[in-house]
Design a protein around this motif. Structure first.
Motif, PDB file in Angstrom:
ATOM      1  N   GLY A   1      38.193  42.243  30.335  1.00  0.00           N
ATOM      2  CA  GLY A   1      37.992  41.705  31.668  1.00  0.00           C
ATOM      3  C   GLY A   1      36.909  40.641  31.703  1.00  0.00           C
ATOM      4  O   GLY A   1      36.228  40.376  30.702  1.00  0.00           O
ATOM      5  N   LEU A   2      36.801  40.058  32.877  1.00  0.00           N
ATOM      6  CA  LEU A   2      35.854  38.976  33.126  1.00  0.00           C
ATOM      7  C   LEU A   2      34.953  39.393  34.281  1.00  0.00           C
ATOM      8  O   LEU A   2      35.446  39.809  35.335  1.00  0.00           O
ATOM      9  CB  LEU A   2      36.655  37.712  33.492  1.00  0.00           C
ATOM     10  CG  LEU A   2      35.908  36.499  34.030  1.00  0.00           C
ATOM     11  CD1 LEU A   2      34.996  35.912  32.953  1.00  0.00           C
ATOM     12  CD2 LEU A   2      36.912  35.446  34.507  1.00  0.00           C
ATOM     13  N   GLY A   3      33.643  39.314  34.083  1.00  0.00           N
ATOM     14  CA  GLY A   3      32.692  39.579  35.153  1.00  0.00           C
ATOM     15  C   GLY A   3      31.950  38.289  35.477  1.00  0.00           C
ATOM     16  O   GLY A   3      31.533  37.571  34.575  1.00  0.00           O
TER      17      GLY A   3
ATOM     18  N   PRO B   1      41.605  40.832  34.296  1.00  0.00           N
ATOM     19  CA  PRO B   1      41.030  41.522  35.455  1.00  0.00           C
ATOM     20  C   PRO B   1      39.610  40.990  35.669  1.00  0.00           C
ATOM     21  O   PRO B   1      38.833  40.889  34.716  1.00  0.00           O
ATOM     22  CB  PRO B   1      41.003  42.988  35.022  1.00  0.00           C
ATOM     23  CG  PRO B   1      42.074  43.091  33.987  1.00  0.00           C
ATOM     24  CD  PRO B   1      42.074  41.771  33.270  1.00  0.00           C
ATOM     25  N   THR B   2      39.314  40.611  36.895  1.00  0.00           N
ATOM     26  CA  THR B   2      38.067  39.897  37.163  1.00  0.00           C
ATOM     27  C   THR B   2      37.233  40.614  38.212  1.00  0.00           C
ATOM     28  O   THR B   2      37.770  41.049  39.227  1.00  0.00           O
ATOM     29  CB  THR B   2      38.388  38.464  37.661  1.00  0.00           C
ATOM     30  OG1 THR B   2      39.143  37.796  36.654  1.00  0.00           O
ATOM     31  CG2 THR B   2      37.124  37.682  37.961  1.00  0.00           C
TER      32      THR B   2
ATOM     33  N   VAL C   1      31.894  44.646  34.084  1.00  0.00           N
ATOM     34  CA  VAL C   1      33.208  45.033  33.571  1.00  0.00           C
ATOM     35  C   VAL C   1      33.096  46.351  32.811  1.00  0.00           C
ATOM     36  O   VAL C   1      33.915  47.258  32.979  1.00  0.00           O
ATOM     37  CB  VAL C   1      33.782  43.930  32.653  1.00  0.00           C
ATOM     38  CG1 VAL C   1      35.165  44.315  32.160  1.00  0.00           C
ATOM     39  CG2 VAL C   1      33.823  42.588  33.385  1.00  0.00           C
ATOM     40  N   LEU C   2      32.049  46.463  31.984  1.00  0.00           N
ATOM     41  CA  LEU C   2      31.859  47.692  31.206  1.00  0.00           C
ATOM     42  C   LEU C   2      31.621  48.889  32.136  1.00  0.00           C
ATOM     43  O   LEU C   2      32.166  49.972  31.917  1.00  0.00           O
ATOM     44  CB  LEU C   2      30.681  47.520  30.240  1.00  0.00           C
ATOM     45  CG  LEU C   2      30.889  46.433  29.182  1.00  0.00           C
ATOM     46  CD1 LEU C   2      29.587  46.158  28.445  1.00  0.00           C
ATOM     47  CD2 LEU C   2      31.982  46.844  28.203  1.00  0.00           C
ATOM     48  N   ALA C   3      30.819  48.682  33.169  1.00  0.00           N
ATOM     49  CA  ALA C   3      30.550  49.764  34.117  1.00  0.00           C
ATOM     50  C   ALA C   3      31.854  50.227  34.762  1.00  0.00           C
ATOM     51  O   ALA C   3      32.082  51.423  34.944  1.00  0.00           O
ATOM     52  CB  ALA C   3      29.563  49.296  35.183  1.00  0.00           C
TER      53      ALA C   3
ATOM     54  N   PRO D   1      39.384  46.061  35.669  1.00  0.00           N
ATOM     55  CA  PRO D   1      39.369  46.344  34.241  1.00  0.00           C
ATOM     56  C   PRO D   1      39.509  47.850  34.011  1.00  0.00           C
ATOM     57  O   PRO D   1      38.972  48.638  34.778  1.00  0.00           O
ATOM     58  CB  PRO D   1      37.972  45.890  33.794  1.00  0.00           C
ATOM     59  CG  PRO D   1      37.451  45.063  34.902  1.00  0.00           C
ATOM     60  CD  PRO D   1      38.119  45.523  36.155  1.00  0.00           C
ATOM     61  N   SER D   2      40.220  48.231  32.989  1.00  0.00           N
ATOM     62  CA  SER D   2      40.314  49.648  32.655  1.00  0.00           C
ATOM     63  C   SER D   2      40.598  49.791  31.176  1.00  0.00           C
ATOM     64  O   SER D   2      40.986  48.837  30.509  1.00  0.00           O
ATOM     65  CB  SER D   2      41.416  50.331  33.471  1.00  0.00           C
ATOM     66  OG  SER D   2      42.682  49.998  32.937  1.00  0.00           O
TER      67      SER D   2
END
Ligand SMILES: [Zn+2]
Length: 403
Positions: free
Chosen positions: A144-146, A184-185, A377-379, A395-396
């Motif tokens: 994903g992208l944060g 996923p952003t 994203v990691l969270a 994101p998953s």
């Protein structure tokens, strides 16, 4: 409340996987029985999930741990290079992007100048930098992208209601980035991203109540309360720069008067020191003069620290945090401000709330802000139960794009 769809076995499985991974991530190494104790999941559930996570490369069997007799338990560890995420910080003139592994360690970095701050220009540059970073891990999973940006951000729906620098209004920033990148952003207020990063990977790890105050061109605030990022009803919590600290008519860029930012942020300090010097003077120059013994310059910083201390004391009296992290480019002058700030806190914090309260300075650079965006994203991956109930793709662990 979050919406966990009733009867969604898949989602419950995904949440349990994330809970198991988070238990391992938090402790470094964990045996299956420790994971069961940490999470409250049954031994067979933990066994099934860990087998699956090992198969999918997220966990590996690290070593055998200590045992009080009998068979030694096998320890499991997180495979940080099982995938990657991208974090981006948008400033008024640049895009700073990093690619990190699952432990938030920066692997690759990019810094690109913005030609303009229209929504299309910023989205196009982020898409370009994202493609560039993904090409560096071709064939690997990118989750994903944060993106962290200043302003009032509705993270659940990917909308920037009010962009501080670019004057965006109700901009569908998250959706535009998703359309362009296919990732996923998550978009978030940049100081909130910093607070999440401090809480997950930084000095605030395992501290459930902490505040991050950013000093610079503006004054920002990220709140972690009871272990979670507090966003407020419309995503605008933390406009700390606009709390009113002074009855005088000092005008603020927001249109109001007497705001903290109008007295303490870099433009205010530059105005004050330029008036003393009789010529345009930067905060850095003034700080050097103050350190060299210029008392008038020094007083500008201590006055600012007194205002800041009173405002932070009000926060402490309201929220009772354990840790306050001072950050941002303005924190580079913290050596000139800390004594006065502490004095102000001693004076204004309600007795009983100052016991155990810690104030630390973390002079983050731009790359750290981008790392903060990656940690969003990691969270989300490690705590999917926290996802707000929306249709936006998040994101998953089960959904990744190959780089
Ligand atoms: Zn204001």
């Amino acid at each position: 409340m979050q919406s966990v769809k009733a009867g969604s076995k898949h989602l419950i499985r995904e949440i349990n996987e994330a809970i198991v991974l988070d238990a391992v991530r938090t402790h470094g190494f964990r045996s299956r029985s420790e994971i069961a104790a940490d999470t409250g999941l049954s031994a067979p559930t933990v066994s099934g999930i860990t087998a699956d996570l090992i198969e999918r490369d997220f966990l590996y069997e690290h070593s055998t741990g200590q045992s009080a007799g009998g068979r030694r338990p096998v320890m499991l560890a997180l495979n940080a290079s099982a995938g990657y995420v991208i974090g981006v910080k948008v400033t008024e003139n640049a895009v700073i992007a990093v690619l990190t592994d699952l432990a938030a360690t920066v692997i690759h970095r990019r810094h690109r100048k913005l030609q303009g701050t229209s929504l299309d220009q910023v989205v196009a540059l982020i898409a370009k930098v994202t493609a560039d970073l993904r090409s560096r891990v071709e064939g690997e999973r990118v989750y994903g992208l944060g993106v962290g940006t200043a302003g009032v951000v509705d993270s659940a729906n990917g909308i920037v209601h009010h962009g501080t620098y670019a004057h965006w209004r109700d901009a569908p920033f998250g959706d535009m980035l998703y359309q362009r990148t296919g990732l996923p952003t998550i978009i978030e207020n940049d100081v909130n991203a910093l607070a999440v990063n401090e809480h997950w990977f930084g000095i605030g790890k395992d501290i459930p109540n902490l505040l991050v105050v950013s000093l610079g061109r503006g004054i920002g605030l990220g709140l972690i309360l009871d272990g979670r990022l507090y966003r407020g009803a419309f995503g605008g919590a933390g406009e700390f720069g606009h709390v009113k600290v002074h009855g005088d008519a000092t005008p603020c860029a927001c249109g109001a008067e007497g705001c903290l930012e109008a007295l303490v942020a870099d433009p205010a300090i530059e105005r004050a020191v330029s008036a003393i010097a009789g010529r345009p003077t930067t905060t850095e120059e003034a700080a050097d003069l103050a350190r060299g013994g210029d008392d008038a310059m020094r007083r500008v910083f201590t006055d600012a620290a007194a205002h800041l201390g009173r405002a932070i004391a009000n926060l402490v009296n309201t929220l009772n945090p354990q840790l306050i992290v001072l950050s941002g480019e303005g924190s580079h002058a913290s050596d000139l401000m800390l004594d006065t700030l502490h004095e102000s806190l001693r004076h204004h914090v309600f007795s009983g709330l100052s016991d155990g309260l810690e104030v630390v300075v973390e002079p983050w650079d731009d790359e750290a802000w981008a790392q903060g965006a990656a940690s969003l994203v990691l969270a989300e991956m490690f705590q999917p139960a926290l996802r707000p109930g929306t249709d936006v793709e998040r994101p998953s662990l089960s959904a990744s794009a190959v780089g």
